[in-house]
Motif scaffolding. Structure first.
Motif, PDB file in Angstrom:
ATOM      1  N   CYS A   1       0.864  -1.181   0.000  1.00  0.00           N
ATOM      2  CA  CYS A   1       0.000   0.000   0.000  1.00  0.00           C
ATOM      3  C   CYS A   1       0.898   1.226   0.000  1.00  0.00           C
TER       4      CYS A   1
ATOM      5  N   HIS B   1       1.104   5.268   2.370  1.00  0.00           N
ATOM      6  CA  HIS B   1       0.484   6.182   3.332  1.00  0.00           C
ATOM      7  C   HIS B   1       0.664   7.598   2.800  1.00  0.00           C
TER       8      HIS B   1
ATOM      9  N   ALA C   1       1.951   9.988  -1.705  1.00  0.00           N
ATOM     10  CA  ALA C   1       1.826   8.653  -1.124  1.00  0.00           C
ATOM     11  C   ALA C   1       3.213   8.034  -0.981  1.00  0.00           C
TER      12      ALA C   1
ATOM     13  N   ASN D   1       1.234  -2.997   4.911  1.00  0.00           N
ATOM     14  CA  ASN D   1       0.561  -3.313   6.171  1.00  0.00           C
ATOM     15  C   ASN D   1       0.899  -4.741   6.578  1.00  0.00           C
TER      16      ASN D   1
ATOM     17  N   SER E   1       3.294  -0.554   8.471  1.00  0.00           N
ATOM     18  CA  SER E   1       2.328  -0.160   9.495  1.00  0.00           C
ATOM     19  C   SER E   1       1.523  -1.362   9.946  1.00  0.00           C
TER      20      SER E   1
ATOM     21  N   CYS F   1      -7.546  12.100  -0.190  1.00  0.00           N
ATOM     22  CA  CYS F   1      -6.333  11.767   0.567  1.00  0.00           C
ATOM     23  C   CYS F   1      -5.305  12.900   0.550  1.00  0.00           C
TER      24      CYS F   1
ATOM     25  N   LEU G   1      -4.502   5.476   3.651  1.00  0.00           N
ATOM     26  CA  LEU G   1      -3.850   4.481   2.830  1.00  0.00           C
ATOM     27  C   LEU G   1      -3.984   4.787   1.346  1.00  0.00           C
ATOM     28  N   ASP G   2      -2.898   4.617   0.633  1.00  0.00           N
ATOM     29  CA  ASP G   2      -2.952   4.498  -0.816  1.00  0.00           C
ATOM     30  C   ASP G   2      -3.294   3.035  -1.069  1.00  0.00           C
ATOM     31  N   ARG G   3      -4.564   2.772  -1.303  1.00  0.00           N
ATOM     32  CA  ARG G   3      -5.103   1.419  -1.197  1.00  0.00           C
ATOM     33  C   ARG G   3      -4.642   0.489  -2.317  1.00  0.00           C
TER      34      ARG G   3
ATOM     35  N   HIS H   1      -7.441  -3.779  -0.104  1.00  0.00           N
ATOM     36  CA  HIS H   1      -8.245  -2.826   0.668  1.00  0.00           C
ATOM     37  C   HIS H   1      -9.578  -2.540  -0.026  1.00  0.00           C
TER      38      HIS H   1
ATOM     39  N   VAL I   1      -6.300   6.633   9.751  1.00  0.00           N
ATOM     40  CA  VAL I   1      -6.617   5.674   8.696  1.00  0.00           C
ATOM     41  C   VAL I   1      -8.099   5.353   8.739  1.00  0.00           C
TER      42      VAL I   1
END
Length: 377
Positions: A58, A60, A66, A71, A107, A166, A173-175, A179, A373
């Protein structure tokens, strides 16, 4: 030994997640499917599977950019292997795995924080869940303009709005596919997707709880979109007395409410480890347009880095000549990096040092909205 999961490991994962998280078999199968089998790892001890977890790629968002991340999710150690130090091994192996895939940050959410802190993780932002009474939302002065999006088309419609939401935030999160799959999963209640205004916001609602409407996911790019979402939810007030959602410490939906009828029902912090401080500092954005800071990160492998910011864009490289302006303990660098704790706070707590002018500069460099988040991973 750590290895990637194969399909034959699924019975072991089902058993491990039953014992660690009380997941039933169907829940675990769906979670593995939504996350992707390739994200899972198994640790074997003496030839037997001892633990399973996921490493999900991902990013952040910090300062409008980002930062590549991963994760660590749902670590399950079998009961007979607990208490033997496997957790620390899992964290170190996962971080090395993530680093090889280009992550600057890792994270996670921690069930017990001391072991994670000993492995270089520290508090970096919030998870917050709000609940509100829907009966007052009719009072909001805002026309509703929305369209419904078929579930099959939802991600394509929502992702551009989410990314725009974002950019002024911190921590989100940059999914990855995992996600988005979990937000839009239709096996735990069928989600309904609505886009508001001129692509200014969206809401993914879940009506599977008879008393509480759940906003699985939402975004509002401005106040009008936030008010539209709330007023739209108010149209369900005769059936659902409450609505629940993940939100920010400075939350747009709370701000848009006509009265105080909301409560904070859950708050927890996610933890961060900075794998490559120079790369992470270069990758994030900054509200401070210009500044130069020589930073010493004190730990087992002391690093001195020179951070130069021009027009909000940073360059960071090792510095072997200058005396550092700011010194911070390695254990607390993640909290500074994310903006969860400012340099001035860390100095007062005895974990950072520098001249008053330097501390004030560091506060400006890492300033931003409170990091948070919108999901639990």
């Amino acid at each position: 030994m750590v290895r990637k999961v194969i399909a034959a490991d699924l019975p072991f994962i089902i058993d491990a997640y039953r014992l660690a998280f009380a997941f039933d078999a169907a829940h675990t199968r769906r979670y593995v499917e939504m996350t992707g089998l390739a994200s899972f790892r198994v640790l074997e001890s003496n030839g037997k599977p001892a633990a399973v977890w996921a490493v999900v790629p991902c990013g952040h968002w910090f300062g409008g950019r980002a930062v590549p991340a991963a994760n660590i999710a749902h670590v399950a150690i079998q009961p007979e292997f607990r208490g033997g130090g496997l957790a620390a091994d899992i964290l170190d192996l996962s971080c090395e795995d993530a680093r090889k895939d280009g992550a600057c940050l890792v994270s996670l959410f921690a069930s017990t924080r001391p072991v994670y802190r000993r492995s270089g993780f520290n508090l970096a932002g919030h998870e917050m869940i709000y609940e509100a009474e829907t009966s007052e939302f009719y009072r909001i002065r805002q026309d509703i303009r929305c369209r419904r999006v078929p579930l099959a088309e939802a991600r394509a419609a929502l992702e551009p709005i989410y990314r725009s939401a974002c950019q002024p935030q911190a921590g989100l999160l940059d999914r990855s596919d995992a996600h988005w799959n979990l937000h839009l999963d239709d096996t735990r209640g069928i989600p309904s997707v609505f886009v508001f205004g001129d692509e200014e916001g969206y809401a993914v609602i879940d009506t599977s709880d008879e008393s509480t409407l759940t906003l699985r996911d939402w975004a509002a790019l401005n106040g009008a979109a936030a008010r539209q979402i709330l007023k739209f939810i108010g149209t369900f007030s005769t059936v659902y007395g409450k609505v629940r959602w993940h939100g920010a410490p400075q939350d747009a939906l709370v701000f848009a409410m006509p009265d105080k009828g909301w409560t904070l029902v859950h708050q927890e912090e996610f933890l961060l480890r900075v794998l490559d401080p120079a790369a992470a500092l270069t990758a994030r954005g900054y509200a401070c347009d210009d500044g130069d800071l020589t930073l010493a990160i004190d730990g087992a492998n002391r690093q001195v880095l020179h951070l130069s910011i021009r027009d909000g864009v940073a360059r960071c490289a090792p510095d072997h000549g200058e005396e550092p302006d700011l010194t911070i303990e390695e254990a607390h660098f993640p909290s500074l990096f994310s903006g969860f704790r400012p340099a001035s706070f860390l100095q007062r707590a005895g974990h950072a040092g520098g001249a008053p002018r330097t501390i004030a500069l560091a506060d400006r460099v890492f300033a931003g909205p409170p990091p948070w988040v919108a999901e639990h991973f």
